[in-house]
Write an enzyme that holds these catalytic residues in place. Structure first.
Site, short mmCIF file in Angstrom:
data_model
loop_
_atom_site.label_atom_id
_atom_site.label_comp_id
_atom_site.label_asym_id
_atom_site.label_seq_id
_atom_site.Cartn_x
_atom_site.Cartn_y
_atom_site.Cartn_z
N LYS A 15 34.02 19.01 32.42
CA LYS A 15 35.36 19.08 31.81
C LYS A 15 35.64 17.90 30.90
CE LYS A 15 37.61 17.53 36.01
NZ LYS A 15 37.42 16.11 35.75
N ARG A 89 46.16 17.39 39.01
CA ARG A 89 45.18 17.68 40.06
C ARG A 89 45.84 18.09 41.38
NH1 ARG A 89 40.82 14.05 37.71
NH2 ARG A 89 38.93 14.44 38.90
N ARG A 125 23.96 12.33 35.50
CA ARG A 125 25.09 11.92 34.65
C ARG A 125 25.18 10.40 34.51
NH1 ARG A 125 31.25 13.95 35.21
NH2 ARG A 125 31.37 12.77 37.14
N ARG A 155 28.39 6.22 37.29
CA ARG A 155 29.72 5.96 37.85
C ARG A 155 29.60 5.67 39.33
NH1 ARG A 155 33.74 10.66 35.81
NH2 ARG A 155 34.27 10.53 38.00
N ARG A 166 34.49 14.60 46.89
CA ARG A 166 35.25 14.96 45.68
C ARG A 166 35.35 16.48 45.54
NH1 ARG A 166 32.15 11.93 41.20
NH2 ARG A 166 33.69 12.80 39.79
P1 AMP Z 1 37.45 12.07 36.70
O1 AMP Z 1 36.93 11.09 35.69
O2 AMP Z 1 38.47 12.99 36.14
O3 AMP Z 1 36.34 12.78 37.43
O4 AMP Z 1 38.21 11.19 37.81
C1 AMP Z 1 37.54 10.23 38.59
C2 AMP Z 1 38.38 9.82 39.76
O5 AMP Z 1 39.63 9.24 39.31
C3 AMP Z 1 38.81 10.95 40.70
O6 AMP Z 1 37.83 11.27 41.66
C4 AMP Z 1 40.07 10.36 41.32
O7 AMP Z 1 39.75 9.39 42.31
C5 AMP Z 1 40.70 9.62 40.16
N1 AMP Z 1 41.60 10.51 39.38
C6 AMP Z 1 41.42 10.95 38.11
N2 AMP Z 1 42.43 11.74 37.72
C7 AMP Z 1 43.29 11.79 38.78
C8 AMP Z 1 44.50 12.46 39.02
N3 AMP Z 1 45.07 13.25 38.11
N4 AMP Z 1 45.09 12.28 40.24
C9 AMP Z 1 44.56 11.47 41.17
N5 AMP Z 1 43.39 10.83 41.02
C10 AMP Z 1 42.75 10.99 39.83
#
Ligand code: AMP
Length: 214
Positions: A15, A89, A125, A155, A166
């Site tokens: 995404k 989310r 990744r 990451r 996750r």
């Molecule tokens: P992402 O880069 O979108 O995969 O996000 C990485 C991590 O950031 C997630 O696993 C959460 O710990 C945190 N995170 C990102 N977006 C949100 C959100 N909208 N609400 C809460 N935690 C978030």
């Protein structure tokens, strides 16, 4: 009235990559909460340290802290429609979105990928430590970003144990918002299994009607 795009999908569904490509193609602002959170962690602020404790476990940052972060960052974004990556989310975040972007129209793209594929992808990744561009690498020999020359890193939350959590968090806390958008009738499913380019083409085919003339 402006029309925003929300990209939903499990961790590792692509995404982030698709949201960045789509924002560039449509000249819309990219808004990724994962990037905003990682930025705060990299700055080493107290808030960043708190965020990091959730990321490391594969948990979501609490809604209150995220709400504050979004409201703090809003001022630095130009007006106009955006592509949202990783937000909302939870159902509480849907309410935050409907409050902050009250009156806006939303199209939701739901990228679907099987759990086995997610685990496989995560292994490959990498993310640029400077510009956040995402790469899928076939070997560790590729270690430098094509765009800015930054170092490619894994990451901290891209490891099998954290990933499993996750995915669980996605299924319990995020998947329910899909039903909400289904009821509203503004969600489009995208098959996220094929290559990045094939998925990108499918997304384009489906959004062109609404956005192609931008
Ligand atoms: P992402 O880069 O979108 O995969 O996000 C990485 C991590 O950031 C997630 O696993 C959460 O710990 C945190 N995170 C990102 N977006 C949100 C959100 N909208 N609400 C809460 N935690 C978030």
């Amino acid at each position: 009235m402006s029309k925003n795009i929300i990209i939903l999908g499990p961790p590792g569904s692509g995404k982030g990559t698709q949201a960045k490509r789509l924002a560039e193609k449509l000249n819309l602002t990219y808004f990724g909460t994962g990037d905003l959170i990682r930025e705060e962690i990299a700055k080493g602020t107290e808030r960043g340290k708190d965020f990091d404790s959730f990321l490391k476990k594969g948990e979501l940052v609490p809604d209150d802290s995220l709400n504050q972060l979004i409201r703090d960052k809003m001022a630095s974004y130009k007006d106009g429609p955006m592509v949202f990556d990783g937000f909302p989310r939870t159902m509480d975040q849907v309410k935050i979105m409907e409050d902050v972007w009250a009156g806006d129209d939303f199209l939701v793209l739901n990228i679907q990928v099987k759990s086995e594929s997610l685990i496989n992808r995560m292994e490959k990744r990498r993310i640029c430590s400077k510009c956040d561009k995402i790469f899928i690498v076939e070997s560790d020999e590729k270690s430098v970003c094509d765009v800015c020359g930054g170092k490619l890193i894994r990451r901290s939350d891209d490891n099998p144990e954290v990933l499993k959590n996750r995915i669980k968090v996605y299924e319990t806390q995020t998947a329910p918002i899909i039903d909400y958008y289904k009821e509203k009738g503004n969600i489009i499913n995208i098959d996220g299994e094929p290559s990045i380019e094939v998925v990108e083409a499918e997304i384009w085919e489906k959004v062109e009607v609404d956005f192609g003339t931008n």
